[in-house]
Structure formats: C-alpha cells, structure tokens
Design a protein around this motif. Structure first.
Motif, short mmCIF file in Angstrom:
data_model
loop_
_atom_site.label_atom_id
_atom_site.label_comp_id
_atom_site.label_asym_id
_atom_site.label_seq_id
_atom_site.Cartn_x
_atom_site.Cartn_y
_atom_site.Cartn_z
N GLU A 98 125.80 -40.35 -1.33
CA GLU A 98 125.68 -40.26 -3.07
C GLU A 98 124.50 -40.39 -3.18
N LYS A 99 124.24 -39.47 -4.79
CA LYS A 99 123.16 -39.12 -5.32
C LYS A 99 123.10 -40.65 -6.05
N PRO A 100 121.22 -40.61 -6.28
CA PRO A 100 121.42 -41.40 -7.23
C PRO A 100 121.29 -41.37 -8.65
N SER A 101 122.16 -42.03 -9.47
CA SER A 101 122.19 -42.22 -11.05
C SER A 101 121.00 -41.40 -11.41
N ARG A 102 120.99 -39.89 -12.45
CA ARG A 102 120.43 -39.32 -13.50
C ARG A 102 119.83 -40.15 -14.45
N TYR A 103 119.42 -40.29 -15.49
CA TYR A 103 119.09 -40.77 -16.78
C TYR A 103 118.30 -39.43 -17.52
N SER A 104 119.16 -39.38 -18.62
CA SER A 104 118.38 -38.08 -19.22
C SER A 104 117.28 -38.61 -20.21
N ARG A 105 115.86 -38.03 -20.97
CA ARG A 105 115.35 -37.96 -21.73
C ARG A 105 115.15 -39.42 -22.73
N ALA A 106 116.50 -38.90 -23.23
CA ALA A 106 116.72 -39.85 -23.97
C ALA A 106 117.34 -41.38 -24.03
N LEU A 107 117.89 -40.88 -23.14
CA LEU A 107 118.24 -42.54 -22.53
C LEU A 107 116.97 -43.56 -21.95
N LEU A 108 115.65 -42.68 -21.12
CA LEU A 108 114.45 -43.41 -21.12
C LEU A 108 113.92 -43.59 -21.69
N GLU A 109 113.44 -42.35 -23.08
CA GLU A 109 112.88 -42.62 -24.46
C GLU A 109 113.69 -44.06 -25.17
N THR A 110 114.44 -44.35 -24.70
CA THR A 110 115.46 -45.01 -25.96
C THR A 110 115.20 -46.61 -25.09
N LEU A 111 115.44 -47.19 -23.97
CA LEU A 111 114.72 -48.36 -23.35
C LEU A 111 113.73 -48.43 -23.65
N ALA A 112 112.72 -47.30 -22.99
CA ALA A 112 111.53 -47.39 -23.41
C ALA A 112 110.82 -48.55 -24.87
N LEU A 113 111.50 -47.59 -25.48
CA LEU A 113 111.06 -48.02 -27.42
C LEU A 113 112.34 -49.88 -27.35
N ILE A 114 113.19 -49.94 -26.80
CA ILE A 114 113.37 -51.13 -26.99
C ILE A 114 112.85 -52.26 -26.07
N ALA A 115 112.02 -51.66 -24.84
CA ALA A 115 111.33 -52.65 -24.01
C ALA A 115 110.14 -53.24 -24.89
N TYR A 116 109.83 -52.12 -24.62
CA TYR A 116 108.19 -52.54 -26.04
C TYR A 116 108.50 -52.85 -27.51
N ARG A 117 108.87 -52.95 -28.30
CA ARG A 117 109.49 -52.99 -29.33
C ARG A 117 110.61 -54.28 -29.86
N GLN A 118 110.63 -54.89 -28.59
CA GLN A 118 112.15 -55.60 -29.44
C GLN A 118 111.27 -57.01 -29.62
N PRO A 119 112.22 -57.07 -30.80
CA PRO A 119 113.97 -56.47 -31.05
C PRO A 119 113.92 -55.52 -31.95
N ILE A 120 114.75 -54.51 -31.70
CA ILE A 120 114.26 -53.79 -32.31
C ILE A 120 115.87 -53.22 -32.91
N THR A 121 115.67 -52.83 -33.87
CA THR A 121 117.32 -51.97 -34.69
C THR A 121 117.98 -49.99 -33.89
N ARG A 122 118.87 -49.80 -34.44
CA ARG A 122 119.14 -48.30 -33.98
C ARG A 122 118.99 -47.43 -34.74
N GLY A 123 118.40 -48.11 -36.46
CA GLY A 123 117.66 -47.40 -37.23
C GLY A 123 116.23 -47.25 -37.35
N GLU A 124 115.65 -47.81 -36.34
CA GLU A 124 114.55 -48.18 -35.82
C GLU A 124 113.58 -47.23 -35.28
N ILE A 125 114.88 -47.56 -33.75
CA ILE A 125 114.79 -46.56 -32.88
C ILE A 125 114.80 -44.76 -33.25
N GLU A 126 115.86 -44.54 -33.96
CA GLU A 126 116.21 -43.65 -34.73
C GLU A 126 114.56 -43.55 -35.39
N ASP A 127 114.25 -43.61 -36.59
CA ASP A 127 112.79 -43.47 -37.22
C ASP A 127 111.36 -43.31 -36.31
#
Length: 251
Positions: A98-127
């Motif tokens: 089976e092929k490994p999971s693939r993730y969208s750019r949007a998911l990776l950017e969201t995860l990166a923002l949480i990792a670097y700016r935590q704690p962070i709200t969904r609204g802040e990520i969207e901003d």
C-alpha cells in the motif's frame, strides 16, 4: 543431602537473569513505540531495579552496537525506540504494497502554523493563510493525534487553542519543539515536513499536493472565516504565501 537454596540479595542478578542490555533491546523491539527510561525500569520489581544510569548506559551500548547497521536507537519525545535508518528506509518501505498517505498543501501548512505559532486558534491560522481552514483538516490532525485542544482564547466566541502533541514529535523523530528547523530557513510552511531529515521513516507522507488525505475535502469557494479576536491582536507575519485549500503544487 541437598544444600538449602538461599534467595538472591536485593539488587543482585541471579545466574539465569538476562543482561540488562538484552532486556532493554528486547523491550524496544517488542514495544512498537517509544519507551521512556521509567517504563524500562518498571520491567523490574522494586527490589531489583537497576540504577537509572545503568539503563542509559545500556541504551548507549545498543546505539554503539547498531553503528553502521540498518537499524538504530533513536531518542524522541516519548522515549527511546529502535527504528530503520533513514539511508535504507526507502528500500525497506517496499515491503508494504500500500502507498503511504499523502497530504494536501493546506493540511501541511495548517500543521506547520500550529507547530510554530502554538497555541493558535483556527481564526489565526486563517488570517495567516488567507483562506478558510477545512473542518476535515482539523479533524484529520486530531485523529492522528498530531494536534489537540488545550484551552480556549478569552475573546468572544471562545475559539479553541491548538497545539501539537507528543505523538507529533515522536512521528517526526523530534525530542522537543526546539529541534524544529529555524523558521527563517523555511521557504514555505510545507517545508517543515519536506526538509526535516526525520521524514525518512518507513512510510512517511509524500508531499504531493494533488492527492489529499482520505476523506479530506477542500473547497475553492470557501471564504475566510472572521476571527473572533479583537482587531488589535497581533498574529505575526505569514509563513510563505497565502494559498487556497484547492491549490496544488508540483509533485
């Protein structure tokens, strides 16, 4: 006449007791995940526990034993584990059809923002991203136990505050958030997962923006959600260029 057998003194190893290094190696191989020093000590009774330094020495000895071999002892946030070396993992990964999971750019950017700016709200990520965050993205990250809610910001609407988890650190081979690449070294948020050497795991996610995590839905018509924070609350500079959740980058 048989001589009476005497019980071994506390802390002494019987003639048939396996070596500590063997016990540690066997436990790491059988665990299927990281083990802390405390968990390794718990394999022994209170009256026979080896010193903590002895367990650390056994781990160091195993690390030396595996030098130049296809496996290694790695310390991550959850403790120690035995894993396939990065150099041989692409070949070993072919054991699985089976092929490994693939993730969208949007998911990776969201995860990166949480990792670097935590704690962070969904609204802040969207901003910062300039586009709304799909509910499925947040759900996927939570189901993988990479992010969790740690509280709510004290503003109207009380939005949830997201942080990364120990599972996130373990998955990407990090001891702590201090081991994340410097923010200035990243060209865009997705580079967090593309450039970190610990991604050479047995079955790491492929950074192919054209294929999305199973069940992840993106909608180019989504509009950014208003952030319930006060207008004067700073969210910092954006990471990379804003992108829509439907944007695809070359594989």
């Amino acid at each position: 006449m048989l001589e009476p057998q005497t019980a071994p003194e506390p802390g002494c190893k019987s003639a048939h007791e396996p070596d500590l290094k063997q016990v540690v190696e066997g436990a790491l191989l059988a665990a299927g995940g990281p083990l802390s020093v405390e968990r390794l000590l718990s394999l022994y009774g209170e009256d026979e526990q080896p010193p903590r330094d002895a367990v650390l020495a056994a781990l160091a000895a195993l690390e030396q034993d595996y030098n130049g071999r296809g496996i290694e002892v790695m310390q991550v946030a959850g403790g120690y584990r035995i894993q396939v070396r990065a150099e041989v993992s692409p070949r070993v990964a072919r054991l699985w059809d089976e092929k490994p999971s693939r993730y969208s750019r949007a998911l990776l950017e969201t995860l990166a923002l949480i990792a670097y700016r935590q704690p962070i709200t969904r609204g802040e990520i969207e901003d910062i991203r300039g586009v709304s965050v799909s509910t499925q993205i947040i759900r996927t990250l939570q189901e993988r136990d990479w992010v969790r809610v740690v509280g709510h910001r004290d503003v109207p609407g009380r939005p949830a505050l997201y942080t990364t988890t120990k599972t996130f650190l373990d998955y990407f081979g990090l001891k702590s958030l201090n081991e994340l690449p410097p923010l200035a070294a990243l060209r865009e948020p997705a580079d967090l997962l593309r450039e970190h050497p610990s991604l050479a795991e047995l079955a790491p996610p492929e950074l192919d923006s054209g294929v999305h995590e199973s069940g992840e839905q993106t909608d180019a018509s989504e509009q950014p959600h208003p952030d319930p924070r006060p207008d004067n609350e700073a969210v910092g500079e954006p990471l990379g260029q804003p992108a829509t959740d439907s944007e695809e980058s070359p594989s």
